[in-house]
Every structure is written in C-alpha cells, then in structure tokens.
Design an enzyme around this catalytic site. Sequence first.
Site, PDB file in Angstrom:
ATOM      1  N   SER A 153     103.757  45.123 -57.660  1.00 33.63           N
ATOM      2  CA  SER A 153     104.097  44.769 -56.408  1.00 33.63           C
ATOM      3  C   SER A 153     102.270  44.585 -55.558  1.00 33.63           C
ATOM      4  O   SER A 153     101.939  43.289 -55.205  1.00 33.63           O
ATOM      5  CB  SER A 153     104.801  45.700 -55.915  1.00 33.63           C
ATOM      6  OG  SER A 153     105.668  45.113 -56.038  1.00 33.63           O
TER       7      SER A 153
ATOM      8  N   GLY B 157     108.792  37.730 -62.950  1.00 31.50           N
ATOM      9  CA  GLY B 157     109.347  36.744 -61.720  1.00 31.50           C
ATOM     10  C   GLY B 157     108.907  37.465 -60.423  1.00 31.50           C
ATOM     11  O   GLY B 157     108.987  35.904 -59.855  1.00 31.50           O
TER      12      GLY B 157
ATOM     13  N   GLN C 233     111.224  39.798 -53.388  1.00 34.63           N
ATOM     14  CA  GLN C 233     110.631  38.506 -53.600  1.00 34.63           C
ATOM     15  C   GLN C 233     110.646  37.537 -52.867  1.00 34.63           C
ATOM     16  O   GLN C 233     110.215  36.642 -52.571  1.00 34.63           O
ATOM     17  CB  GLN C 233     110.982  38.452 -55.351  1.00 34.63           C
ATOM     18  CG  GLN C 233     110.199  38.644 -55.696  1.00 34.63           C
ATOM     19  CD  GLN C 233     110.550  39.581 -57.493  1.00 34.63           C
ATOM     20  OE1 GLN C 233     111.821  38.254 -57.360  1.00 34.63           O
ATOM     21  NE2 GLN C 233     109.885  39.936 -58.218  1.00 34.63           N
TER      22      GLN C 233
ATOM     23  N   ASP D 120     114.668  48.684 -60.013  1.00 34.92           N
ATOM     24  CA  ASP D 120     113.129  49.023 -61.323  1.00 34.92           C
ATOM     25  C   ASP D 120     114.036  49.981 -62.033  1.00 34.92           C
ATOM     26  O   ASP D 120     113.604  49.908 -63.269  1.00 34.92           O
ATOM     27  CB  ASP D 120     112.277  48.699 -60.408  1.00 34.92           C
ATOM     28  CG  ASP D 120     112.392  46.968 -60.016  1.00 34.92           C
ATOM     29  OD1 ASP D 120     112.848  46.112 -60.624  1.00 34.92           O
ATOM     30  OD2 ASP D 120     110.926  46.932 -59.153  1.00 34.92           O
TER      31      ASP D 120
ATOM     32  N   LYS E  76     117.464  40.691 -63.436  1.00 44.45           N
ATOM     33  CA  LYS E  76     116.361  40.810 -63.678  1.00 44.45           C
ATOM     34  C   LYS E  76     116.244  40.401 -65.044  1.00 44.45           C
ATOM     35  O   LYS E  76     115.909  39.435 -65.885  1.00 44.45           O
ATOM     36  CB  LYS E  76     116.562  42.506 -63.510  1.00 44.45           C
ATOM     37  CG  LYS E  76     116.648  42.846 -62.702  1.00 44.45           C
ATOM     38  CD  LYS E  76     115.530  43.100 -61.841  1.00 44.45           C
ATOM     39  CE  LYS E  76     116.530  43.175 -60.531  1.00 44.45           C
ATOM     40  NZ  LYS E  76     114.756  43.521 -58.897  1.00 44.45           N
TER      41      LYS E  76
ATOM     42  N   ARG F   7     120.134  44.535 -67.465  1.00 42.82           N
ATOM     43  CA  ARG F   7     119.739  45.240 -67.070  1.00 42.82           C
ATOM     44  C   ARG F   7     121.582  46.156 -67.221  1.00 42.82           C
ATOM     45  O   ARG F   7     121.677  47.000 -67.668  1.00 42.82           O
ATOM     46  CB  ARG F   7     118.893  46.308 -66.540  1.00 42.82           C
ATOM     47  CG  ARG F   7     117.557  44.400 -66.349  1.00 42.82           C
ATOM     48  CD  ARG F   7     116.339  45.890 -65.783  1.00 42.82           C
ATOM     49  NE  ARG F   7     115.139  45.147 -65.974  1.00 42.82           N
ATOM     50  CZ  ARG F   7     114.222  45.362 -65.657  1.00 42.82           C
ATOM     51  NH1 ARG F   7     114.062  45.652 -63.729  1.00 42.82           N
ATOM     52  NH2 ARG F   7     113.296  44.557 -65.966  1.00 42.82           N
TER      53      ARG F   7
ATOM     54  N   ARG G 190     110.786  46.917 -68.920  1.00 43.76           N
ATOM     55  CA  ARG G 190     111.317  48.112 -68.534  1.00 43.76           C
ATOM     56  C   ARG G 190     112.484  48.892 -69.569  1.00 43.76           C
ATOM     57  O   ARG G 190     113.069  49.987 -69.748  1.00 43.76           O
ATOM     58  CB  ARG G 190     111.809  47.920 -67.114  1.00 43.76           C
ATOM     59  CG  ARG G 190     110.783  47.819 -66.125  1.00 43.76           C
ATOM     60  CD  ARG G 190     111.460  48.072 -64.968  1.00 43.76           C
ATOM     61  NE  ARG G 190     110.728  47.194 -63.424  1.00 43.76           N
ATOM     62  CZ  ARG G 190     109.727  47.132 -63.747  1.00 43.76           C
ATOM     63  NH1 ARG G 190     108.804  48.673 -63.579  1.00 43.76           N
ATOM     64  NH2 ARG G 190     109.109  46.372 -62.506  1.00 43.76           N
TER      65      ARG G 190
HETATM   66  C1  S3P Z   1     109.424  42.915 -56.549  1.00 47.23           C
HETATM   67  C2  S3P Z   1     110.307  43.191 -56.175  1.00 47.23           C
HETATM   68  C3  S3P Z   1     111.725  43.492 -56.409  1.00 47.23           C
HETATM   69  C4  S3P Z   1     111.590  44.393 -58.324  1.00 47.23           C
HETATM   70  C5  S3P Z   1     110.297  43.557 -58.842  1.00 47.23           C
HETATM   71  C6  S3P Z   1     109.246  43.371 -58.036  1.00 47.23           C
HETATM   72  C7  S3P Z   1     107.980  42.439 -55.542  1.00 47.23           C
HETATM   73  O1  S3P Z   1     112.897  41.880 -56.898  1.00 47.23           O
HETATM   74  O2  S3P Z   1     112.430  43.708 -59.031  1.00 47.23           O
HETATM   75  O3  S3P Z   1     109.679  44.709 -59.554  1.00 47.23           O
HETATM   76  O4  S3P Z   1     106.781  42.868 -55.925  1.00 47.23           O
HETATM   77  O5  S3P Z   1     108.266  41.752 -55.171  1.00 47.23           O
HETATM   78  P1  S3P Z   1     113.689  41.491 -56.296  1.00 47.23           P
HETATM   79  O6  S3P Z   1     112.578  41.872 -55.230  1.00 47.23           O
HETATM   80  O7  S3P Z   1     114.256  40.774 -57.185  1.00 47.23           O
HETATM   81  O8  S3P Z   1     114.512  42.965 -55.920  1.00 47.23           O
END
Ligand code: S3P
Length: 427
Positions: free
Chosen positions: A24, A94, A170, A313, A340, A344, A389
């Site tokens: 992140s 993503g 996100q 996660d 995801k 999952r 994962r």
């Molecule tokens: C992330 C937010 C999470 C997480 C992803 C990284 C980020 O997703 O699952 O691995 O860096 O903002 P969500 O915002 O969809 O929960």
Amino acid sequence: MSDGVAIEPARALRGAVRVPGDKSTSHRALMISALANGASRIEGLSPGEDVASSARIMQELGAKVTRDGDVVHVSGPEEGLRASANPLDCGNSGTTMRLLTGLVSAIDGEHELIGDASLSQRPMDRVAVPLEQMGALVRGQGERVTAPLRVRGRAALRAIAYRVPVPSAQVKSSILFAALNATGTTSVREDVRTRSTTEDMFRDAGIDLESENEGFGRYVVLQPGRPKACSWSVPGDPSQAAFFCVLGAVHHDASIEILNIDASPERTGFVGVLQRMGASIDFDRGARHLSLTSSSSSLEATEIHSSEIPSVDEVPVLAVAAAAATGVSAFRAMGELRIKESDRFEGAMELTRKLGCRVWSDGDDFFIEGLASAEDFVRFDIDAGLDHRMVMAAAVAGAAGAGCTILGSSTVASSYPHFFDDLVSLQ
Ligand code: S3P
C-alpha cells in the site's frame, strides 16, 4: 495454470524473515512522487509485480523512475503528468487500478486502463460512482464497470462530500487522489476505519488534510494542492507478515521472527485475532514499526468480524489458523472476500475443507471446525488461480501440515517474489 510447486512438511522452523516493503505504501509513494514537482526518493519499495505496474504507469504518464540498488528515484515533471496514448496496464493489481482511476480523473484527456483476467472481473463501479460525481467520465463493462476502463479526465474536478458505502481504503484513496485537483474542499466519510496510508502520506507531502475518528469510522477533509517531493522509507508489509505469524503459531516446532513491519492499528488486527486464539506472539514495538516473534501454540477457535481486519487480506491465512484450532471458528460479514484477486470466500472454505475440516457458510458468514492441530492436516492439491494470497495461505498449511501441491504458484510474484525462498530459509 500449469506452474506448480510442491511444499513438503517442515520439520522445524527457526529464524527471521524480512517481508517485502508494504504494498500500500509503495503504490502511494510512487504515485505521490510522480505528482510532485521534482526528485523524490523511495527506500524499501515492494519488489512485487503489482508495484512494478504502478511504477511503469507513472513513467507512461510522464514521470521518470530509476532504481539504484534498494533506492528508487522518481522525478515528477514540472508541468505535471499528462495522458498517455497507450493503455495503462495494471496487471493483477486492484490497488493500482482503483487509485489510478482517481489520479487520471484529474488529468485532462482520455485514459485507458486494462488488467489481467482476475483484475478484469473486479468491480470498479465503487470508484466510478464518486469520480463521475466529481465530473470525470468512467466507462467500463457491464453494471459493475469492470476493466477495460475508459476514463475521461478533467483538470478541474468538482469537490464532493462522499460517504464510502463499503469499507475500502482503495475507494477512499481514489477520491482523495482526484480531490488533489478539485476546486474546493472534498470530504470522505467511512463507517469502518480502513488503513490511513493515503491520509498519512498526503500529510507528509504537505497536503492540507485533516481527519478525525467518529465511532468506528473516520471523517477526512482535504484541500486541493500539489504534493511536494519527499524521501519515503517503506516499512515491511504486515499482510505478508501474517503468513509467517500463522505458520509460527500452528507449526509444532517453530519460532519465527518477522522484522520491521508497519504497526498501524488498521493493519495489525490479525495479531489480536491470533493472540485471542492463544498464539504466542512477542512484540518489539518502535514508534511506527513493529517486529514480531511467533512460536508454536495450541490454538482455540474464535469469532472474527471483518471490521477487525477491514481489508480482509489476512482472512485466508487466518482460516488456516482456524483449521489448526480446537472448536468452531466463525468468520462474520466476509462478503468483500468474494471480490478480491479471486473469490477468497470460496477459496478459504475450499482450502480448509481440503485440510480435512468440516466447513460451512451462511450468507456472508463462514465457519470452520478445527482439527485441533496442524499435524492432523491432510496433504492436498489446490489451484490458486491468479491469487497470490491463496498461494501463500496454501503454502503455510502445507508446510505446517502434511505438504501440498499448489498450481498457479508463480502468481506469488505479484506481491512477494521471494516468498518461497524465505519459507525455505526457516527450515
Ligand atoms: C489496499 C486496500 C485493501 C486491500 C488491498 C490494498 C490499499 O483493499 O485489500 O490489498 O492499498 O488501499 P480494499 O480497499 O478493497 O479493502
């Protein structure tokens, strides 16, 4: 998927691992640095393919990105980023696609965002809705606006006040990236606190951003501005540490140290879950970083609500912990798991069923009746699809139990290319 790996049961596990730089933080360090005017420096960037996609795309948009050993230098153009005629390939990531949709929404012109087969099935309507309210046009496939996406960006977006309908860092971050270029004050409200990586890093880059906790949620207010060039130091990724924490706890003869990970509360909820289950986890806590030592333990079942681990996660590997515990563990409100890198929700159930557990679901909840010890796990084969994962959760179950064969193992490179080397180094 044909790339398989066989994991043999580990006799004993001892030593320390340094997990990759937090994914992140890494994506955001690249994007914020590319938006800034001038030279930024990033130490400890994640070596995974997801982050490499973000780096390539920042170059595509006009930033200069070079590597010098463990340090990455990013130079943001004085005149700002500009649209590229080429599709922006987000690969399996993503985070890249969702944050980038916000970022390019504020750059004049047409942008095309593409991804691999897994990413092309993931819903982007959750970012398209607020970004269109801000004045961008975000078009994708079908009702859930899946990739390929076409984004028409506008240099001057409208500010909005938005309540994020799902707990998602996100989505929050996508809006905040767009809001850097909006006319006026943008506010984002979330009902469950998700990771504050964007807020913290924007503040470090001189952006006027305020946030306050509201019950279980958070309210963020941002004034538009251009981030300044910075020197970033990326801590270890807690979501990767979770694999070794569970491995240490469920293996019958283990003591594993995991060095220097991000200690933010929204990222380390899994540690509390494991401790509640009876895991022996010792801490060495610095101001912003944490080292953990996880050792063989007898685990008890627990009830886990998704709000404890907002991005969910760590759930696939916590399911492996539940499989080694005594009693029935309940995983509540886990619907987000379905969207995801793979489904999952089904994947965690399939994995633990293959280990020999009785597993069932009810709506967005699922339940695992543990076998009381990983020594009772059954050897299994699994296809991890395009989900890093799921590969690592399966490897933990195989190493702690009776071994396994994982198809699709190379997808681990999207976040943790040296995962198998680190696993072997402990044996
Ligand atoms: C992330 C937010 C999470 C997480 C992803 C990284 C980020 O997703 O699952 O691995 O860096 O903002 P969500 O915002 O969809 O929960």
